[in-house]
Design a protein around this motif. Structure first.
Motif, PDB file in Angstrom:
ATOM      1  N   LYS A   1      -2.388   5.080  -5.532  1.00 28.87           N
ATOM      2  CA  LYS A   1      -3.034   4.672  -4.064  1.00 28.87           C
ATOM      3  C   LYS A   1      -4.390   4.078  -4.517  1.00 28.87           C
ATOM      4  CE  LYS A   1      -4.552   5.490   0.436  1.00 28.87           C
ATOM      5  NZ  LYS A   1      -3.698   4.275   1.166  1.00 28.87           N
TER       6      LYS A   1
ATOM      7  N   THR B   1       0.966   4.031  -2.817  1.00 27.29           N
ATOM      8  CA  THR B   1       0.901   5.496  -2.583  1.00 27.29           C
ATOM      9  C   THR B   1       2.070   6.317  -3.022  1.00 27.29           C
ATOM     10  OG1 THR B   1      -0.582   4.668  -0.884  1.00 27.29           O
ATOM     11  CG2 THR B   1       0.431   7.079  -0.759  1.00 27.29           C
TER      12      THR B   1
ATOM     13  N   ASP C   1       0.757  -1.261   0.015  1.00 25.13           N
ATOM     14  CA  ASP C   1      -0.121  -0.087   0.159  1.00 25.13           C
ATOM     15  C   ASP C   1       0.986   1.179   0.095  1.00 25.13           C
ATOM     16  OD1 ASP C   1      -2.846   1.597   0.308  1.00 25.13           O
ATOM     17  OD2 ASP C   1      -1.744   2.022   2.254  1.00 25.13           O
TER      18      ASP C   1
END
Length: 344
Positions: free
Chosen positions: A311, A306, A302
């Motif tokens: 994201k 991002t 993640d």
């Protein structure tokens, strides 16, 4: 980049940081290249592909689609049996028809492709059948050792006959290459939009899906259900190495016996970034029970997505079910595919 990790280090310190000492896009690309090189060393490489050749064996009319039973050529004179599911009632849709498509990769079921692409498949595994109903062309192949590809005189998921011929390669490399040939087939079809192809799978099919996305950019979205694992916290140390049934990457066992591993699996998943990636894992999964490091690895992915400015392209869910692909999670996965593959 250091090649590999001490197992004791992983189990005491946790998941390595993907972005450690990475500040620029160029530095990430360099690290990604190093991960890819190491991955190919362990896999045994991906041989150059030959030209596409396939043969339709039979055609069946289903309530909302046509099912073609076909085989296509892959490396070393081998052939991949598969089902091609086409929405509607024509095996050759009319001019101008351009469908999104998915490779529906089956889990560890002896029936192989039938588990995901026919009504005989198990509850929660018929995602190929469900996706053709949503308007996707679906290619559901048998992997080696399953379905129509069980070696003569052997049982399902016994890779010993493969390694008798390919002791320098790996079952993972074989599966990835076979699936690349599947992409060749899909992109050759006039009624498939080659820019809108995804891969979906549960368990064995789940990691095959993101393995493929990491080596072939024709995969534009990937869904993995209960297919992600880590070396960290995994008590089955030879899970990915030599076993008395399905041996994924034999050289892993050589390193494990020295107390180390060549990479951590979130690095392999990171090869797909920033391709849209949906992952589902479960806390009561008895196949991959070490859910805490899996969750930590998802956090690292993640952060990477991002940092890459993507994201919204990464979705990671974890629930308290078992090694399953529940109805509500499949629906979310299909909506994810719709977002990234059905946009005009």
């Amino acid at each position: 980049m250091k090649h590999g990790y001490e197992l004791s280090e992983l189990n005491s310190s946790g998941i390595p940081h993907l972005l450690d000492q990475i500040e620029t896009a160029e530095q990430w690309q360099q690290k990604r290249s190093q991960i890819y090189t190491r991955w190919m060393e362990v896999v045994g490489g991906l041989p150059n592909r030959e030209g596409l050749e396939y043969e339709i064996r039979s055609e069946s009319k289903e309530p909302d689609h046509i099912r073609l039973h076909l085989t296509y050529r892959t490396a070393d004179g081998d052939r991949v049996p598969a089902y091609l599911l086409i929405p509607g009632h024509q095996s050759s849709p009319g001019p101008g028809a351009r469908y999104p498509a998915v490779l529906a990769l089956h889990p560890t079921a002896p029936e192989g492709k039938d588990d995901v692409a026919t009504l005989s498949g198990r509850e929660g595994r018929r995602y190929g059948l469900e996706l053709v109903s949503r308007g996707y062309v679906v290619l559901a192949p048998d992997t080696i050792t399953a379905g129509e590809r069980i070696y003569a005189g052997s049982q399902a998921y016994q890779t010993a006959p493969f390694y008798e011929r390919h002791n320098e390669w790996s079952a993972v490399g074989k599966m990835m290459l076979d699936h690349q040939y599947g992409l060749d087939l899909l992109t050759s079809l006039e009624f498939v939009d080659g820019e809108r192809i995804g891969a979906i799978g549960h368990s064995l099919g789940g990691y095959n899906a993101f393995f493929l996305a990491g080596v072939d950019r024709r995969v534009k979205a990937v869904v993995s259900s209960c297919g992600f694992s880590t070396f960290t916290g995994d008590e089955e140390t030879h899970r990915w190495g030599r076993r008395d049934w399905f041996s994924h990457l034999p050289v892993i066992s050589d390193e494990v016996e020295r107390g180390q591993v060549p990479f951590e699996f979130h690095e392999i998943a990171a090869l797909a970034a920033p391709v849209p990636f949906f992952n589902w894992s479960a806390q009561q999964d008895r196949i991959f029970p070490h859910w805490k490091p899996i969750l930590e690895a998802m956090g690292e992915l993640d952060q990477l997505y991002t940092w890459l400015g993507a994201k919204e392209r990464f979705v990671s869910l974890m629930g308290n079910s078992g090694h399953d692909f529940p109805d509500e999670i499949r629906l979310l996965a299909y909506r994810f595919l719709d977002r990234w593959l059905r946009q005009s």
